[in-house]
Design a protein around this motif. Structure first.
Motif, PDB file in Angstrom:
ATOM      1  N   SER A  14      -1.944  -9.914  -2.735  1.00  0.00           N
ATOM      2  CA  SER A  14      -2.563  -8.598  -2.231  1.00  0.00           C
ATOM      3  C   SER A  14      -3.843  -8.380  -2.472  1.00  0.00           C
ATOM      4  O   SER A  14      -4.271  -8.610  -3.912  1.00  0.00           O
ATOM      5  CB  SER A  14      -1.629  -7.420  -2.736  1.00  0.00           C
ATOM      6  OG  SER A  14      -0.344  -7.309  -2.330  1.00  0.00           O
ATOM      7  N   ARG A  16      -6.978  -5.278  -2.260  1.00  0.00           N
ATOM      8  CA  ARG A  16      -7.201  -4.034  -2.060  1.00  0.00           C
ATOM      9  C   ARG A  16      -8.681  -3.860  -2.074  1.00  0.00           C
ATOM     10  O   ARG A  16      -9.571  -4.150  -3.044  1.00  0.00           O
ATOM     11  CB  ARG A  16      -6.578  -3.152  -3.127  1.00  0.00           C
ATOM     12  CG  ARG A  16      -7.017  -1.595  -2.901  1.00  0.00           C
ATOM     13  CD  ARG A  16      -6.381  -0.672  -3.693  1.00  0.00           C
ATOM     14  NE  ARG A  16      -5.975  -1.187  -5.309  1.00  0.00           N
ATOM     15  CZ  ARG A  16      -5.452  -0.655  -6.069  1.00  0.00           C
ATOM     16  NH1 ARG A  16      -4.861   0.389  -5.708  1.00  0.00           N
ATOM     17  NH2 ARG A  16      -5.557  -1.072  -7.377  1.00  0.00           N
ATOM     18  N   VAL A  30      -8.891  -7.095  11.111  1.00  0.00           N
ATOM     19  CA  VAL A  30      -8.904  -8.324  10.319  1.00  0.00           C
ATOM     20  C   VAL A  30      -8.522  -9.523  11.479  1.00  0.00           C
ATOM     21  O   VAL A  30      -7.817  -9.456  12.264  1.00  0.00           O
ATOM     22  CB  VAL A  30      -7.328  -8.202   9.653  1.00  0.00           C
ATOM     23  CG1 VAL A  30      -7.022  -9.575   8.935  1.00  0.00           C
ATOM     24  CG2 VAL A  30      -7.453  -7.282   8.462  1.00  0.00           C
ATOM     25  N   LEU A  32      -7.171 -13.036  11.824  1.00  0.00           N
ATOM     26  CA  LEU A  32      -6.203 -13.982  11.057  1.00  0.00           C
ATOM     27  C   LEU A  32      -6.713 -15.513  11.414  1.00  0.00           C
ATOM     28  O   LEU A  32      -6.807 -15.853  12.316  1.00  0.00           O
ATOM     29  CB  LEU A  32      -4.960 -13.782  11.831  1.00  0.00           C
ATOM     30  CG  LEU A  32      -4.271 -12.437  11.748  1.00  0.00           C
ATOM     31  CD1 LEU A  32      -3.117 -12.202  12.561  1.00  0.00           C
ATOM     32  CD2 LEU A  32      -4.138 -11.986  10.151  1.00  0.00           C
ATOM     33  N   VAL A  38       1.460 -12.474   6.624  1.00  0.00           N
ATOM     34  CA  VAL A  38       0.648 -11.559   6.249  1.00  0.00           C
ATOM     35  C   VAL A  38       1.012  -9.986   6.482  1.00  0.00           C
ATOM     36  O   VAL A  38       1.642  -9.864   7.540  1.00  0.00           O
ATOM     37  CB  VAL A  38      -0.561 -11.512   6.667  1.00  0.00           C
ATOM     38  CG1 VAL A  38      -1.727 -10.845   6.502  1.00  0.00           C
ATOM     39  CG2 VAL A  38      -1.269 -13.232   6.769  1.00  0.00           C
ATOM     40  N   GLN A  39       1.083  -9.443   5.515  1.00  0.00           N
ATOM     41  CA  GLN A  39       1.204  -7.871   5.706  1.00  0.00           C
ATOM     42  C   GLN A  39      -0.068  -7.260   5.494  1.00  0.00           C
ATOM     43  O   GLN A  39      -0.807  -7.289   4.479  1.00  0.00           O
ATOM     44  CB  GLN A  39       2.320  -7.426   4.559  1.00  0.00           C
ATOM     45  CG  GLN A  39       3.607  -7.901   4.762  1.00  0.00           C
ATOM     46  CD  GLN A  39       4.735  -7.559   3.759  1.00  0.00           C
ATOM     47  OE1 GLN A  39       5.644  -8.043   3.655  1.00  0.00           O
ATOM     48  NE2 GLN A  39       4.507  -6.634   2.921  1.00  0.00           N
ATOM     49  N   ILE A  40      -0.456  -6.130   6.477  1.00  0.00           N
ATOM     50  CA  ILE A  40      -1.595  -5.567   6.215  1.00  0.00           C
ATOM     51  C   ILE A  40      -1.291  -4.177   6.361  1.00  0.00           C
ATOM     52  O   ILE A  40      -0.584  -3.630   7.284  1.00  0.00           O
ATOM     53  CB  ILE A  40      -2.553  -5.958   7.630  1.00  0.00           C
ATOM     54  CG1 ILE A  40      -2.967  -7.539   7.531  1.00  0.00           C
ATOM     55  CG2 ILE A  40      -3.873  -5.415   7.501  1.00  0.00           C
ATOM     56  CD1 ILE A  40      -3.900  -8.187   8.595  1.00  0.00           C
ATOM     57  N   TRP A  42      -2.367  -0.004   4.488  1.00  0.00           N
ATOM     58  CA  TRP A  42      -3.091   1.088   3.726  1.00  0.00           C
ATOM     59  C   TRP A  42      -2.471   1.353   2.366  1.00  0.00           C
ATOM     60  O   TRP A  42      -1.161   1.072   2.252  1.00  0.00           O
ATOM     61  CB  TRP A  42      -3.113   2.387   4.362  1.00  0.00           C
ATOM     62  CG  TRP A  42      -3.962   2.167   5.763  1.00  0.00           C
ATOM     63  CD1 TRP A  42      -3.448   1.872   6.910  1.00  0.00           C
ATOM     64  CD2 TRP A  42      -5.371   2.507   5.931  1.00  0.00           C
ATOM     65  NE1 TRP A  42      -4.479   1.977   7.687  1.00  0.00           N
ATOM     66  CE2 TRP A  42      -5.720   2.027   7.018  1.00  0.00           C
ATOM     67  CE3 TRP A  42      -6.446   2.640   5.196  1.00  0.00           C
ATOM     68  CZ2 TRP A  42      -6.957   2.358   7.647  1.00  0.00           C
ATOM     69  CZ3 TRP A  42      -7.750   2.558   5.629  1.00  0.00           C
ATOM     70  CH2 TRP A  42      -7.976   2.863   6.969  1.00  0.00           C
ATOM     71  N   ALA A  65       2.584  -0.941   5.302  1.00  0.00           N
ATOM     72  CA  ALA A  65       1.995  -2.189   5.610  1.00  0.00           C
ATOM     73  C   ALA A  65       3.160  -2.461   7.047  1.00  0.00           C
ATOM     74  O   ALA A  65       3.956  -1.897   7.300  1.00  0.00           O
ATOM     75  CB  ALA A  65       2.409  -3.104   4.543  1.00  0.00           C
ATOM     76  N   ASP A  67       3.903  -5.893   9.174  1.00  0.00           N
ATOM     77  CA  ASP A  67       4.031  -7.476   8.895  1.00  0.00           C
ATOM     78  C   ASP A  67       4.357  -8.012  10.286  1.00  0.00           C
ATOM     79  O   ASP A  67       5.327  -7.847  11.089  1.00  0.00           O
ATOM     80  CB  ASP A  67       5.464  -7.714   8.231  1.00  0.00           C
ATOM     81  CG  ASP A  67       5.846  -9.036   7.879  1.00  0.00           C
ATOM     82  OD1 ASP A  67       5.329 -10.103   8.817  1.00  0.00           O
ATOM     83  OD2 ASP A  67       6.439  -9.571   7.012  1.00  0.00           O
TER      84      ASP A  67
END
Length: 93
Positions: A14, A16, A30, A32, A38-40, A42, A65, A67
């Motif tokens: 992770s 931040r 983002v 890739l 990947v988990q994107i 807040w 998140a 996924d």
């Protein structure tokens, strides 16, 4: 490893950012660079990632998140199906 705003990792890590959002409407993009899982999302100040305990964004009450590989929305270790097409390398999300 973090180079400016570029991040690469060999495990499920992770990262931040350091900008705080307090009001208004915000988004980020983002790029890739692989098909890796990947988990994107807040997070709030309450979020504390812990790779040793598999705790990343979306795994507690202080983070949310998406996924895009498994097409799941995640919050507090719960998930629900979301989306129709998995993301892939070179997608901008």
């Amino acid at each position: 490893r973090v180079d400016g705003l570029e991040v690469s990792a060999t495990n499920f890590s992770s990262v931040r950012g350091n900008a705080k959002v307090k009001r208004g409407r915000w988004y980020y993009e983002v790029l890739l660079r692989s098909d890796a899982m990947v988990q994107i999302g807040w997070c709030s100040d309450a979020f504390v990632p812990d790779a040793a305990r598999n705790k990343g964004v979306g795994d507690d009450e202080g983070s949310w998140a998406f996924d895009g590989c498994r097409l799941l929305l995640r919050w507090n270790k719960t998930h629900k199906p979301w989306g129709k097409k998995p993301w892939k390398e070179a997608d901008v999300v």
